[in-house]
Structure formats: structure tokens, C-alpha cells
Design a protein around this motif. Structure first.
Motif, PDB file in Angstrom:
ATOM      1  N   LYS A 355     -23.640  52.355-141.578  1.00  0.00           N
ATOM      2  CA  LYS A 355     -22.189  52.476-141.431  1.00  0.00           C
ATOM      3  C   LYS A 355     -21.792  53.434-140.301  1.00  0.00           C
ATOM      4  CE  LYS A 355     -20.856  51.420-146.212  1.00  0.00           C
ATOM      5  NZ  LYS A 355     -20.158  51.923-147.423  1.00  0.00           N
ATOM      6  N   VAL A 356     -22.775  54.017-139.626  1.00  0.00           N
ATOM      7  CA  VAL A 356     -22.496  55.066-138.636  1.00  0.00           C
ATOM      8  C   VAL A 356     -21.972  54.479-137.325  1.00  0.00           C
ATOM      9  CG1 VAL A 356     -23.503  56.903-137.235  1.00  0.00           C
ATOM     10  CG2 VAL A 356     -24.227  56.612-139.612  1.00  0.00           C
ATOM     11  N   ASP A 357     -20.895  55.075-136.817  1.00  0.00           N
ATOM     12  CA  ASP A 357     -20.400  54.802-135.465  1.00  0.00           C
ATOM     13  C   ASP A 357     -20.699  56.029-134.603  1.00  0.00           C
ATOM     14  OD1 ASP A 357     -19.428  52.447-136.435  1.00  0.00           O
ATOM     15  OD2 ASP A 357     -17.309  53.039-136.347  1.00  0.00           O
ATOM     16  N   LEU A 358     -21.033  55.821-133.337  1.00  0.00           N
ATOM     17  CA  LEU A 358     -21.344  56.941-132.437  1.00  0.00           C
ATOM     18  C   LEU A 358     -20.635  56.748-131.100  1.00  0.00           C
ATOM     19  CD1 LEU A 358     -23.040  59.529-131.870  1.00  0.00           C
ATOM     20  CD2 LEU A 358     -24.812  58.005-130.959  1.00  0.00           C
ATOM     21  N   PHE A 359     -20.040  57.834-130.622  1.00  0.00           N
ATOM     22  CA  PHE A 359     -19.318  57.815-129.355  1.00  0.00           C
ATOM     23  C   PHE A 359     -19.801  58.962-128.468  1.00  0.00           C
ATOM     24  CE2 PHE A 359     -16.694  56.178-132.721  1.00  0.00           C
ATOM     25  CZ  PHE A 359     -16.057  55.066-132.191  1.00  0.00           C
ATOM     26  N   PHE A 360     -19.810  58.761-127.147  1.00  0.00           N
ATOM     27  CA  PHE A 360     -19.995  59.823-126.171  1.00  0.00           C
ATOM     28  C   PHE A 360     -18.700  59.972-125.390  1.00  0.00           C
ATOM     29  CE2 PHE A 360     -24.717  58.802-126.211  1.00  0.00           C
ATOM     30  CZ  PHE A 360     -25.061  59.985-126.840  1.00  0.00           C
ATOM     31  N   GLU A 361     -18.367  61.228-125.057  1.00  0.00           N
ATOM     32  CA  GLU A 361     -17.108  61.489-124.365  1.00  0.00           C
ATOM     33  C   GLU A 361     -17.256  62.678-123.434  1.00  0.00           C
ATOM     34  OE1 GLU A 361     -12.364  62.113-125.527  1.00  0.00           O
ATOM     35  OE2 GLU A 361     -13.932  62.108-127.083  1.00  0.00           O
ATOM     36  N   SER A 362     -16.575  62.624-122.297  1.00  0.00           N
ATOM     37  CA  SER A 362     -16.483  63.754-121.359  1.00  0.00           C
ATOM     38  C   SER A 362     -15.252  63.518-120.499  1.00  0.00           C
ATOM     39  CB  SER A 362     -17.746  63.848-120.493  1.00  0.00           C
ATOM     40  OG  SER A 362     -17.788  62.808-119.530  1.00  0.00           O
ATOM     41  N   ALA A 364     -15.235  62.200-117.810  1.00  0.00           N
ATOM     42  CA  ALA A 364     -15.427  60.914-117.130  1.00  0.00           C
ATOM     43  C   ALA A 364     -15.045  59.729-118.003  1.00  0.00           C
ATOM     44  CB  ALA A 364     -16.877  60.770-116.673  1.00  0.00           C
ATOM     45  N   GLY A 365     -14.708  59.974-119.279  1.00  0.00           N
ATOM     46  CA  GLY A 365     -14.296  58.884-120.145  1.00  0.00           C
ATOM     47  C   GLY A 365     -14.939  58.935-121.517  1.00  0.00           C
ATOM     48  N   LYS A 366     -14.720  57.885-122.302  1.00  0.00           N
ATOM     49  CA  LYS A 366     -15.257  57.792-123.652  1.00  0.00           C
ATOM     50  C   LYS A 366     -15.864  56.414-123.846  1.00  0.00           C
ATOM     51  CE  LYS A 366     -13.972  58.443-128.529  1.00  0.00           C
ATOM     52  NZ  LYS A 366     -12.875  58.834-129.465  1.00  0.00           N
ATOM     53  N   ILE A 367     -17.003  56.375-124.534  1.00  0.00           N
ATOM     54  CA  ILE A 367     -17.682  55.104-124.735  1.00  0.00           C
ATOM     55  C   ILE A 367     -18.290  55.058-126.140  1.00  0.00           C
ATOM     56  CG2 ILE A 367     -19.900  55.924-123.803  1.00  0.00           C
ATOM     57  CD1 ILE A 367     -20.264  53.167-122.518  1.00  0.00           C
ATOM     58  N   GLN A 368     -18.195  53.904-126.789  1.00  0.00           N
ATOM     59  CA  GLN A 368     -18.856  53.726-128.077  1.00  0.00           C
ATOM     60  C   GLN A 368     -20.259  53.195-127.825  1.00  0.00           C
ATOM     61  OE1 GLN A 368     -16.752  51.432-131.021  1.00  0.00           O
ATOM     62  NE2 GLN A 368     -18.228  51.923-132.635  1.00  0.00           N
ATOM     63  N   ILE A 369     -21.237  53.818-128.510  1.00  0.00           N
ATOM     64  CA  ILE A 369     -22.641  53.470-128.306  1.00  0.00           C
ATOM     65  C   ILE A 369     -23.178  52.625-129.452  1.00  0.00           C
ATOM     66  CG2 ILE A 369     -24.973  54.402-127.970  1.00  0.00           C
ATOM     67  CD1 ILE A 369     -23.132  54.900-125.627  1.00  0.00           C
ATOM     68  N   ILE A 370     -22.868  53.020-130.675  1.00  0.00           N
ATOM     69  CA  ILE A 370     -23.293  52.215-131.825  1.00  0.00           C
ATOM     70  C   ILE A 370     -22.122  51.996-132.776  1.00  0.00           C
ATOM     71  CG2 ILE A 370     -25.695  52.986-131.703  1.00  0.00           C
ATOM     72  CD1 ILE A 370     -25.200  54.795-134.092  1.00  0.00           C
ATOM     73  N   GLU A 371     -22.170  50.894-133.486  1.00  0.00           N
ATOM     74  CA  GLU A 371     -21.188  50.563-134.519  1.00  0.00           C
ATOM     75  C   GLU A 371     -21.949  50.064-135.728  1.00  0.00           C
ATOM     76  OE1 GLU A 371     -17.075  47.995-135.178  1.00  0.00           O
ATOM     77  OE2 GLU A 371     -18.371  47.567-133.449  1.00  0.00           O
ATOM     78  N   ASN A 372     -21.654  50.683-136.867  1.00  0.00           N
ATOM     79  CA  ASN A 372     -22.349  50.329-138.105  1.00  0.00           C
ATOM     80  C   ASN A 372     -23.871  50.361-137.944  1.00  0.00           C
ATOM     81  OD1 ASN A 372     -19.951  49.966-139.554  1.00  0.00           O
ATOM     82  ND2 ASN A 372     -19.740  47.872-138.761  1.00  0.00           N
ATOM     83  N   GLY A 373     -24.336  51.410-137.248  1.00  0.00           N
ATOM     84  CA  GLY A 373     -25.765  51.682-137.169  1.00  0.00           C
ATOM     85  C   GLY A 373     -26.543  50.921-136.127  1.00  0.00           C
ATOM     86  N   THR A 374     -25.904  50.026-135.378  1.00  0.00           N
ATOM     87  CA  THR A 374     -26.617  49.274-134.346  1.00  0.00           C
ATOM     88  C   THR A 374     -25.867  49.356-133.022  1.00  0.00           C
ATOM     89  OG1 THR A 374     -25.499  47.218-134.957  1.00  0.00           O
ATOM     90  CG2 THR A 374     -27.625  47.667-136.000  1.00  0.00           C
ATOM     91  N   ALA A 375     -26.598  49.111-131.938  1.00  0.00           N
ATOM     92  CA  ALA A 375     -26.015  49.259-130.605  1.00  0.00           C
ATOM     93  C   ALA A 375     -24.938  48.218-130.343  1.00  0.00           C
ATOM     94  CB  ALA A 375     -27.106  49.152-129.555  1.00  0.00           C
ATOM     95  N   VAL A 376     -23.888  48.647-129.642  1.00  0.00           N
ATOM     96  CA  VAL A 376     -22.877  47.719-129.146  1.00  0.00           C
ATOM     97  C   VAL A 376     -23.241  47.357-127.708  1.00  0.00           C
ATOM     98  CG1 VAL A 376     -21.107  48.704-130.639  1.00  0.00           C
ATOM     99  CG2 VAL A 376     -21.360  49.562-128.313  1.00  0.00           C
ATOM    100  N   ASP A 377     -22.526  46.430-127.148  1.00  0.00           N
ATOM    101  CA  ASP A 377     -22.793  46.004-125.770  1.00  0.00           C
ATOM    102  C   ASP A 377     -22.067  46.956-124.826  1.00  0.00           C
ATOM    103  OD1 ASP A 377     -23.550  44.652-123.533  1.00  0.00           O
ATOM    104  OD2 ASP A 377     -22.051  43.052-123.763  1.00  0.00           O
ATOM    105  N   TYR A 378     -22.733  48.072-124.487  1.00  0.00           N
ATOM    106  CA  TYR A 378     -22.106  49.068-123.620  1.00  0.00           C
ATOM    107  C   TYR A 378     -22.812  49.113-122.272  1.00  0.00           C
ATOM    108  CZ  TYR A 378     -26.064  52.151-124.761  1.00  0.00           C
ATOM    109  OH  TYR A 378     -27.322  52.690-124.906  1.00  0.00           O
ATOM    110  N   SER A 379     -22.147  49.713-121.293  1.00  0.00           N
ATOM    111  CA  SER A 379     -22.699  49.847-119.948  1.00  0.00           C
ATOM    112  C   SER A 379     -23.540  51.113-119.841  1.00  0.00           C
ATOM    113  CB  SER A 379     -21.556  49.891-118.919  1.00  0.00           C
ATOM    114  OG  SER A 379     -22.024  50.367-117.678  1.00  0.00           O
ATOM    115  N   GLU A 380     -24.827  50.980-119.551  1.00  0.00           N
ATOM    116  CA  GLU A 380     -25.685  52.154-119.370  1.00  0.00           C
ATOM    117  C   GLU A 380     -25.199  53.002-118.196  1.00  0.00           C
ATOM    118  OE1 GLU A 380     -28.017  53.426-121.076  1.00  0.00           O
ATOM    119  OE2 GLU A 380     -28.867  51.858-122.362  1.00  0.00           O
TER     120      GLU A 380
END
Length: 425
Positions: A355-362, A364-380
Motif C-alpha cells: 500500500k506504500v506510495d513514495l515521492f521524491f521532491e526538491s 527541481a520538482g516532485k515525482i512519484q516513484i512507487i504506488e501501492n508498493g510497485t514502481a510507476v512509469d516515471y522518468s529516470e
């Protein structure tokens, strides 16, 4: 390696209502003076002693290391604070910790208090002591007592002297750390100012960290101690650089009452306002310590949200910020989210990883990395850009409740090894 931590944005300071940020540190409050001196205790090319002095005796509160091995100054200060003695002077040296030094080292604390009392014309019972540096070496007491005389002659209430004192207590720190705030209590202006040092041997449950906070508030000893003790769990105990809990951690809070406000008592509205302002100072100093970690290039902030309790949130946030693998990923600007989820899993907190969601932010912006414990389609590439800033935040949402906690640390670089491999030399 370029050090950027001293330029970390201060825009994140959360000013409470009825509170203002002002220039200064330990000399900002009425009646407090400071000085710095080069006593040659360890360093040959810089100041290594500091004095904080109050023109009036102070109520004193303190919190100390939870390491079973406690330095002589910690034991001395614990005795003074517990006794209820009014404190009028703080003597601090850097370079030698006076830890693991036996009866001789503790005796030097008494010698320091006697020398300070004589030089300042105060009671020896009102002298507290701070030391930081190499463990196991005895203090060169003759140099220290000579330095006390210099400090007594140089002390004044200028903001510059406060800054000089903040510089003198540094060891591997790359910049001084200080802040001051004002608030209104009963129509009177009350000031709280502080200085701190810390860069390595930093871990939750206090660290190789010294913090000295002064206020001109008229406040009971009970209220002063409760305000400090109640705040350390959300500030100094939520930072980590390297996982080592020091022998010397000390936070001292002195109140001389010269603001002339109606006396602050525990539980009152004035107490709540004072505690909120104190939190601003403590959080700021704690974050500066975390961002100035040895060899660090970035402040790493971790927020655990959506938790069932504050305890759960603290466990999760501290586990992530303490993970060496996560810290090296931050150093490499690598969104290696598996390391964060792994650190959450061994934290001791119970949650559903699916159920875990994870975000990185600075900045330079904010990006979601995982949703419900698995990776989302994000830009490396976008993630790397966000993680390349001098302040980076990771937010983990476990979706269990409304409690949250924040921890602070830094990235882990080759610089940390270089600094600590030859620390004694």
C-alpha cells in the motif's frame, strides 16, 4: 567536494504566529554575552574555546546523550541541572572530548568551573561545560584555564561575538550554526537564541552535537525543562549522519528572566507559545547539523505520512534516513527506491508494503516513484534532476492513518571516509 550546506534555504523555517526570526544567536537575548578564544587545545590555526555568559543567574534545563559511555562534561552538567543551581556561564572547548578520561577528566571539569568562577566573579556551582573532539585524550588543563581568562576579558553582548563563539565550538563542521527568534509574552518581547555544532558521530538519541540556547524569558524551571525535553524527540533525535551515538551530546537551555514578562508556567498559553518558538530554533539547528554531515553534499529529509501513530512514523522516517544504502543512492542522484522500502521493512514498524506510495521532491520538482508498493512509469532523468539538488525530500505514505514524522540526514560520500580515516591527525 563542494560544500553547499551552509547555503541551504532558510525559507522552510516555520514561523509561528506571534513570532519573528531575527539576526543573531546566543547573544540575541537580553543580558547574554559571549566570546571566543584560541587556546591551542588541539587546533593551532583557529579558535577552540567559547564562553556564553549571563549577566543574571539563569534557570537551566538540559538533555544529554543516551550512550552508556558519557563524557565527563555530560556527567558534570547533569549534576548541575539536576541540583537546581542557577547557571551563569557555559565554557566550551573543541578538539578534545574529555570522554573516557576517568576521575582525572572529571576533576578537570571542577577545575574549569573554579577557573571560570574566579575569572567571571560568579559561583562555581553556576558553571556548565561542553567538550567535543577526540575521545580518550586528557584536556590540557593549563591551556584551558588560560583560555578562560582570555574569554572573560573579551566577552560582550555583540551579535558578532555570538557568531565567533558558534565558530569556536566547531570540529569537522564547515560553518557555524545559529538562529534567534522573538515572541510576545504579556506585552513583553521575549527572545530565544541558540548555537549548535555537529557534523559527524550523529545519530538519533542525540549526537556529537552540542547546542546552547539562551532566552531572556521569565519561566519556571519546570516549564523550561518540559519545553526542552518535549521537543528533542522531534528535532535533535530525528537527525542522523552516520549511525554513531556520541558520548558528549548536550543541549542546554538557559533563561535569565530579563525580558520582564509575566512568569511562564507549564501548561499555560504563554508556555505553548514559548514551546512553539523554541521548536523553531531547535528544528533549524538540527537541520543545519544534518545538512553539514561530514563529506555531505545534500540535506536528505524523510517524511513518513499516513501513519497510525507518531511512534510508527518516527520509526519509519528514522530507518530510511539512517540507511547507508539509501544515503549513497542520494549521493549518486539515483532513485533506487527499493532501498527505501527495504529500510522501512526492517524499521520495526508494522505496515502493508503493498500500500506504500513514495515521492521524491526538491526545488527541481516532485515525482512519484512507487504506488501501492510497485514502481510507476516515471522518468529516470527527471528523478535524477530532482535528486541533484542540495535539499532532497523523500515522502513515504503508508496509508494507515493521519500521523506523521520527519527525519533529517544527508547523503553518504567518499568525503565521509576521508575525514574520519585521519580524524586524529
Amino acid at each position: 567536494m563542494k560544500k553547499i550546506s551552509q547555503h541551504l534555504s532558510d525559507s522552510s523555517i516555520k514561523e509561528e504566529k506571534n513570532m519573528d526570526i531575527i539576526k543573531g544567536g546566543v547573544t540575541a537575548a537580553k543580558g547574554f554575552e559571549a566570546a571566543a578564544a584560541a587556546a591551542g587545545i588541539k587546533y593551532k590555526d583557529r579558535t577552540d574555546m567559547a564562553l556564553v555568559y549571563s549577566q543574571a543567574p539563569c534557570e537551566a534545563a538540559g538533555t544529554f546523550t543516551q550512550n552508556v559511555v558519557k563524557a565527563a562534561p555530560v556527567k558534570w552538567d547533569q549534576k548541575v541541572v539536576k541540583s537546581g543551581s542557577k547557571v551563569q556561564a557555559v565554557i566550551v572547548n573543541s578538539g578534545i572530548a574529555n570522554a573516557c578520561t576517568g576521575a582525572e577528566g572529571y576533576g578537570y571539569c571542577e577545575d574549569t568551573a573554579v577557573a571560570a568562577a574566579e575569572a567571571l566573579g560568579i559561583s562555581g556551582d553556576g558553571v556548565v561545560i561542553g567538550s567535543t573532539g577526540v575521545i580518550g585524550k586528557q584536556i590540557p588543563i593549563e591551556k584551558l584555564t588560560a583560555g578562560i581568562k582570555v574569554l572573560a576579558e573579551k566577552k560582550n553582548d555583540s551579535l558578532e561575538n555570538g557568531t565567533q563563539a558558534a565558530r569556536a565550538i566547531m570540529t569537522t563542521d564547515t560553518f557555524e550554526k545559529e538562529l534567534a527568534v522573538t515572541l510576545k509574552v504579556g506585552g513583553k518581547t521575549v527572545t530565544i537564541g541558540g548555537m549548535a555544532k555537529g557534523s559527524g558521530m550523529i545519530h538519533p538519541n542525540m549526537c556529537t552535537m552540542l547546542a546552547f540556547i539562551t532566552t531572556d524569558a521569565d519561566i519556571t524551571k519546570e516549564a523550561l525543562q518540559k519545553a526542552l525535553s518535549g521537543d528533542v524527540d522531534d528535532t535533535y533525535n530525528m537527525i542522523s549522519v552516520d549511525g554513531d551515538t556520541s558520548t558528549n551530546d548536550t543541549v542546554l537551555l538557559l533563561a535569565n528572566g530579563l525580558a520582564g514578562n509575566p512568569q511562564i508556567r507549564y501548561g499555560s498559553e504563554d508556555y505553548k507559545a514559548f514551546a512553539e518558538a523554541l521548536h523553531v530554533v531547535n528544528e533549524y539547528l538540527a537541520k543545519k547539523i544534518a545538512g553539514d554531515g561530514e563529506g555531505a553534499t545534500a540535506l536528505f529529509e524523510v517524511k513518513a505520512v499516513g501513519c497510525e501513530s507518531t511512534e510508527q512514523a518516527r520509526l519509519l522516517a528514522k530507518s530510511i534516513v539512517c540507511s547507508n544504502l539509501t544515503k549513497t543512492a542520494i549521493a549518486g542522484h539515483d532513485a533506487n527506491w527499493g532501498r527505501i522500502l527495504c529500510a522501512m521493512g526492517y524499521s520495526g514498524a508494522q505496515f502493508d508494503p503493498e500500500k506504500v506510495d513514495l515521492f521524491f521532491e526538491s526545488r527541481a520538482g516532485k515525482i512519484q516513484i512507487i504506488e501501492n508498493g510497485t514502481a510507476v512509469d516515471y522518468s529516470e532523468a527527471e528523478a535524477t534532476k530532482i535528486l541533484s539538488e542540495p535539499e532532497v525530500t523523500a515522502t513515504a505514505d503508508v496509508k494507515l492513518g493521519s500521523s506523521s514524522a520527519t527525519a533529517w540526514g544527508c547523503d553518504l560520500t567518499h568525503g565521509y571516509i576521508e575525514i574520519n580515516a585521519d580524524y586524529r591527525s
